[in-house]
Design an enzyme around this catalytic site. Structure first.
Site, PDB file in Angstrom:
ATOM      1  N   ARG A 138      12.606  19.968  17.815  1.00 61.65           N
ATOM      2  CA  ARG A 138      13.797  20.709  18.213  1.00 61.65           C
ATOM      3  C   ARG A 138      14.391  21.389  16.986  1.00 61.65           C
ATOM      4  NH1 ARG A 138      12.090  20.690  22.395  1.00 61.65           N
ATOM      5  NH2 ARG A 138      12.949  20.042  24.390  1.00 61.65           N
ATOM      6  N   GLU A 144      18.030  29.403  20.969  1.00 61.45           N
ATOM      7  CA  GLU A 144      16.805  30.009  21.508  1.00 61.45           C
ATOM      8  C   GLU A 144      17.145  31.023  22.581  1.00 61.45           C
ATOM      9  OE1 GLU A 144      13.987  26.957  22.610  1.00 61.45           O
ATOM     10  OE2 GLU A 144      13.781  26.299  20.541  1.00 61.45           O
ATOM     11  N   HIS A 152       8.818  28.766  21.161  1.00 62.68           N
ATOM     12  CA  HIS A 152       8.849  27.500  21.906  1.00 62.68           C
ATOM     13  C   HIS A 152       7.658  27.404  22.871  1.00 62.68           C
ATOM     14  CE1 HIS A 152      11.755  24.155  23.378  1.00 62.68           C
ATOM     15  NE2 HIS A 152      10.502  23.795  23.557  1.00 62.68           N
ATOM     16  N   LEU A 153       6.474  27.400  22.263  1.00 66.22           N
ATOM     17  CA  LEU A 153       5.244  27.401  23.063  1.00 66.22           C
ATOM     18  C   LEU A 153       4.556  26.045  23.111  1.00 66.22           C
ATOM     19  CD1 LEU A 153       3.500  30.773  22.016  1.00 66.22           C
ATOM     20  CD2 LEU A 153       4.816  30.266  24.083  1.00 66.22           C
TER      21      LEU A 153
END
Ligand SMILES: NC(=O)C1=CN([C@@H]2O[C@H](COP(=O)(O)OP(=O)(O)OC[C@H]3O[C@@H](n4cnc5c(N)ncnc54)[C@H](O)[C@@H]3O)[C@@H](O)[C@H]2O)C=CC1
Ligand SMILES: O=C(O)C(=O)COP(=O)(O)O
Length: 613
Positions: A301, A330, A349-350
């Site tokens: 995170r 994000e 964020h994959l």
């Protein structure tokens, strides 16, 4: 997996929202189902927590029966794998509405029974407030639940479930992909070549073999990263204050202190959750203590890193490279210096985004949400105790008994005397370690609180609501010599320091005391104060104290008969012949005031009370 009927009583949902505003909003809800004032799932007041559902079809079977009569509505706010969506659609009305603003989400949430999100939807306290009690389950299709306000969910009695395992490998693989790509400047070299350059000298990388990798957070993802990095010839150390040493050792990883991990590693990979204690854990001081030139990967995170401090560390060379999949905000601001830094490799964020992981996560969350709506306990419940299915099934008749005893005892309290202390006793031949009473405690709490307040109580919020109301609930086990096959012989509920409107319910110590047992699968009241009785706890109950003498039963019976009140059970308990006696009468209908007055007027009747169960 069909739910044992008695369990339907375990965790009643709140009454459905019937406000005109909700109805009006619903009329405009587009994709949402036609408004039902209460879907069958809710109308029946079902529990909504149960065990792990082993497979898609069984988990949904019970819901299918419900679906025939009416369907719950599920709002999905982020892209979910097709298999999960299909499963949801078989048993629920599904509204897929992506990229909602916070305001749009608040508008929709009062119209749905469940909400399915990934990491981008912020399920805040305002969202739970806007749900006005209808939202029963939030399903997080993934691991991190830092975007869901768990405290607010618990206060609202809303279950939060996640899908903690299906994307573990995807996240670990992404960490390895970033590790290797960063070490060999893959992203930068790719961009350079595509820009028409051929810069072989500029993109000389570093080797991984023989380097030390510190894994911060040795949980599911961290341990999978460790396994893979070992295969690359790296030396692995890890810091995790809560991880079992044996599990780490089994895959050849040493658990070390935070300081040792950050000061000795060539690469540091972050795999802990974002919590108040990990927020900005990586700050200026932490970076200053790292080995000069360290490389950092973050697939956990963004919030665990102080991003300004990381930027400073990159600029002064303490950190030579970073590979980031996650960001505090994000998407990050378009002009983010971190994102554009030449030594930083980024992905949006994959970590969980492989087709396999998304199908798995979607199925995992669809099963959990449907199971929860149907009334099963969720193995992946984040804000409720996880009670295994077999335990719940065994305790199901006692669950009903516990709630009935709670409802009974609270109606024996004289108005105006506040309840403070509740003691629940379980007489059992079972070893206390083999008796999980959390569900029973929650149900006694529910029975006590619901008749006297507008709160609704279930296993998610029982302890919270009790605490809020200043109710101290203590439990006591009374160990019997008997067969441990029967989980509980009897349950006692005592209320201390209160006045009773029915003095016959006071024990010798002055507490209001009732006790019950399960007989032939049905809850029975077996003790009121010092008086033994035996009456089934169904429908309504009249408790009557009188001087023990012939003819009273007949008199009371004939008054009720004349008023068309059906007596389903009657039991008399007395201290000694000719002394005080208690008559417990189970009645189907609520007697008219006149009938109750006539009972009260019988000369030898000293007191009586009518109780709705
Ligand atoms: N980028 C992405 O798409 C994905 C990100 N994640 C994130 O990865 C992280 C790890 O996920 P899992 O391994 O599934 O969770 P997990 O719960 O299995 O492991 C987390 C570990 O962190 C440890 N931990 C807690 N506080 C710590 C501290 N102060 N210092 C060191 N360790 C600490 C815990 O003891 C636990 O072992 C989570 O933040 C999750 O949200 C997970 C999947 C995909
Ligand atoms: O599972 C997690 O914790 C993740 O971070 C994955 O997030 P996502 O579901 O891809 O938005």
């Amino acid at each position: 997996m069909a739910l044992a009927p008695p369990l339907c009583h375990l965790l009643a949902a709140p009454p459905p929202s019937t406000s005109a505003a909700a109805d009006a909003a619903h009329d405009h809800a587009g994709a949402l189902a036609p408004h039902r004032r209460a879907s069958p799932l809710r109308r029946r007041g079902r529990l909504f927590l149960a065990c792990r559902v082993p497979a898609a079809a069984p988990s949904a079977r019970g819901v299918a029966a419900e679906a025939a009569a009416g369907r719950p509505t599920v709002l999905v706010t982020e892209k979910l794998g097709d298999a999960g969506l299909e499963l949801l659609r078989r048993f629920a009305n599904v509204d897929c509405a992506y990229e909602l603003t916070a305001e749009e989400l608040r508008a929709k949430v009062s119209l749905v029974d469940a909400l399915v999100v990934r990491s981008a939807t912020r399920v805040t306290r305002e969202v739970f407030e806007a749900a006005r009690g209808r939202l029963r389950v939030v399903g997080r299709a993934g691991v991190g639940i830092d975007n869901v306000d768990l405290q607010a969910a618990t206060e609202a009695g809303c279950l939060v479930v996640n899908a903690p395992t299906a994307n573990t490998v995807a996240a670990a693989e992404h960490a390895i992909a970033l590790l290797a790509a960063m070490a060999r400047n893959v992203a930068q070299a790719d961009a350079s070549l595509k820009a028409g350059k051929w810069q072989r000298n500029k993109y000389v990388g570093v080797s991984l073999v023989g380097k030390t990798l510190a894994i911060m957070g040795f949980g599911k993802v961290g341990s999978e990263v460790a396994r893979r990095a070992k295969g690359l010839g790296m030396d692995i150390i890890s810091h995790d204050p809560y991880a079992p040493v044996d599990r780490a050792r089994a895959i050849g990883v040493d658990l070390v202190s935070f300081d040792e991990a950050i000061s000795t590693a060539d690469f540091i990979s972050l795999h802990m959750p974002l919590t108040p204690s990990t927020a900005k854990l990586f700050d200026d001081e932490t970076f200053a203590n790292m080995k000069k030139g360290v490389r950092i990967i973050n697939v956990a995170r963004g919030g665990v890193v102080d991003e300004d401090a990381l930027l400073r560390a990159l600029d002064n060379g303490t950190v030579s490279q970073a590979a980031l999949d996650v960001f505090t905000e994000e998407p990050p601001p378009k002009d983010s210096k971190l994102v554009h830094h030449e030594h930083v490799t980024v992905t949006p964020h994959l970590g969980a985004s492989t087709s396999e992981a998304q199908e798995g996560v979607a199925l995992e969350i669809a099963e959990a949400v449907l199971g929860a709506l149907k009334g099963e306990l969720a193995a992946t419940a984040v804000n409720a105790p996880m009670v295994p299915a077999e335990v719940l099934s065994e305790l199901s008749p006692y669950v009903v008994l516990a709630e009935k005893l709670g409802r009974l005892v609270v109606q024996l309290v004289a108005g105006g005397s506040g309840i403070k202390g509740v003691k629940i006793g379980y007489s059992s031949s079972r070893d206390p370690d083999d008796l999980d009473t959390r569900v029973l405690r929650a149900m006694v709490t529910k029975g006590i609180i619901e008749p006297i307040s507008s709160a609704f109580v279930n296993i998610v919020n029982a302890d919270y609501v009790a605490k809020q109301r200043g109710l101290r609930i203590s439990e006591e086990r009374i160990l019997l010599d008997g067969s441990p096959e029967i989980p509980i012989d009897s349950i006692q509920v005592h209320l201390a320091n209160v006045e009773s409107k029915f003095a016959g319910a006071l024990s010798d110590e002055g507490d209001i005391r009732v006790e019950g047992e399960v007989k032939d699968g049905k809850p029975h009241l077996t003790l009121v104060g010092p008086f033994s009785v035996d009456v089934s706890l169904e429908g309504n109950l009249i408790l009557c104290r009188q001087v023990d003498q012939p003819g009273i039963i007949g008199k009371v019976g004939s008054i009720l008969g004349k008023m068309n009140v059906n007596v389903n059970f009657m039991s008399v308990g007395r201290t000694a012949p000719g002394k005080q006696a208690i008559m417990a009468i189970g009645v189907d209908e609520e007697p008219e005031k006149e009938a109750l007055k006539l009972i009260g007027d019988i000369p030898s009747v000293e007191e009586f009370v009518f109780i709705k169960l």
